[in-house]
Design an enzyme around this catalytic site. Sequence first.
Site, short mmCIF file in Angstrom:
data_model
loop_
_atom_site.label_atom_id
_atom_site.label_comp_id
_atom_site.label_asym_id
_atom_site.label_seq_id
_atom_site.Cartn_x
_atom_site.Cartn_y
_atom_site.Cartn_z
N GLU A 42 77.68 34.04 -44.85
CA GLU A 42 77.45 34.25 -43.97
C GLU A 42 76.78 34.41 -42.24
O GLU A 42 76.69 35.99 -42.28
CB GLU A 42 75.36 33.54 -44.42
CG GLU A 42 74.92 33.30 -45.41
CD GLU A 42 74.96 34.66 -46.11
OE1 GLU A 42 74.96 36.08 -46.02
OE2 GLU A 42 75.34 34.48 -47.56
N TYR A 125 67.70 36.49 -42.14
CA TYR A 125 68.30 36.83 -43.16
C TYR A 125 68.97 36.05 -43.24
O TYR A 125 68.71 35.09 -44.50
CB TYR A 125 69.11 38.15 -42.55
CG TYR A 125 70.52 38.00 -44.07
CD1 TYR A 125 69.81 38.31 -45.45
CD2 TYR A 125 71.15 38.13 -43.08
CE1 TYR A 125 70.53 38.27 -46.02
CE2 TYR A 125 72.43 37.39 -44.37
CZ TYR A 125 72.31 38.01 -45.90
OH TYR A 125 73.29 37.71 -46.98
N ASP A 143 68.04 41.24 -46.72
CA ASP A 143 69.17 42.27 -45.64
C ASP A 143 68.88 43.77 -45.46
O ASP A 143 67.92 44.85 -46.54
CB ASP A 143 70.37 42.02 -46.50
CG ASP A 143 70.83 42.30 -47.52
OD1 ASP A 143 70.11 42.67 -48.14
OD2 ASP A 143 72.10 42.61 -47.46
N CYS A 198 73.20 51.45 -55.01
CA CYS A 198 72.24 51.66 -54.54
C CYS A 198 72.56 52.29 -53.33
O CYS A 198 72.24 51.97 -51.93
CB CYS A 198 70.85 50.97 -54.51
SG CYS A 198 69.74 52.26 -54.01
N CYS A 205 72.77 56.56 -59.05
CA CYS A 205 71.45 56.56 -60.25
C CYS A 205 72.29 56.88 -61.34
O CYS A 205 71.98 56.15 -62.07
CB CYS A 205 71.03 58.32 -59.39
SG CYS A 205 69.97 57.83 -57.66
N CYS A 208 72.39 52.91 -62.24
CA CYS A 208 72.14 52.33 -61.79
C CYS A 208 70.27 51.36 -63.26
O CYS A 208 70.35 51.92 -63.77
CB CYS A 208 71.11 52.90 -60.74
SG CYS A 208 69.49 51.95 -59.86
N CYS A 214 62.94 53.56 -61.00
CA CYS A 214 63.10 54.03 -60.19
C CYS A 214 62.42 54.80 -59.15
O CYS A 214 62.31 56.03 -59.20
CB CYS A 214 64.54 54.28 -59.09
SG CYS A 214 64.44 54.76 -57.05
#
Length: 297
Positions: A42, A125, A143, A198, A205, A208, A214
């Site tokens: 991370e 985060y 994030d 995304c 899309c 997705c 959405c």
Amino acid sequence: MPESLGSGGDNLPAIVPWFRENKRDLPWRREGFTPWGTLVSEFMLQQTPVVRVIPRLAEWLERWPTPASLAASPASDAVRAWDRLGYPRRALNLHACAVAITERHGGVVPSDVSELLALPGIGDYTARAIAAFAYGRRVPVVDTNVRRVLARAVEGLAEPWAPNAKRDLPLMEGQLPPDLDDARDTNAGAMELGALVCVARTPRCDVCPLADRCAWLLAGRPEHAGPKARTQKKYEGSDRQVRGLILRELRASDVPLTAAEVESVWGEPAQRDRALASLLRDGLVTGSADEGYSLPE
DNA sequence: TAATCGTGGAA
DNA sequence: TTTCCAAGATT
């Protein structure tokens, strides 16, 4: 408004089956990956792309498999091993974090968000990413990917707002299902969706899993309203570049650099002095013109 | 709150 | 070539 209903939103959990089918095979998703490994990954992933992190992460964990092992090494080793991952203060923060974990937590990466937040280099985060992914805690992880998914799928906006914990965390919290595994995969899946589908420039899309719900897509993908985000300042000729050049020389040298050697990396004196001063202030460089300059012990 | 902080790859 | 963007934290 959705979270005021108390039962949470219902847009993002549709990501879970998609995620379980399509997730990338990444090191930190392997069976047996340690909380320390998650923490290191991370830190490295803070503003650095996955593909650049993977090889460096493997080297790092082979050399420093525990917080105590890193804490036992000088900070200069951490800065050298960081090499050119970028934002080298993260290497310093990671080293300080290892020291703090060793001293305050018996060498065990804590699992509580509040304890994680108290460690150097860990913010909103990273604290929740470690709690959620290393320990299975049901906490919202937000994030830049998740913020973009929330903006589009939930709020119907083309682009995410600036990071704002007071807004981001309750919004994502409201999307988390009760089940621990489902909550974890909603977090990880939202990140994955933002990274693979995304995406910022040209969202896909057509593939997705949220296409049927959405808010942004259902509204006809309206253009971004509001002012455009400030464009990143140019790197060429910036103080950042000069800092990078100075650090590059320091990493390559076993002995302190003379003032003349530092001066040789950049022709413009005022900018060079400013960069060096900021490195000294950050603790990435120690020394003086008289004794020479070196990486911190 | 907004500016600052690296580096490299893709569009 | 230039611009955009990348699992943020800190001050």
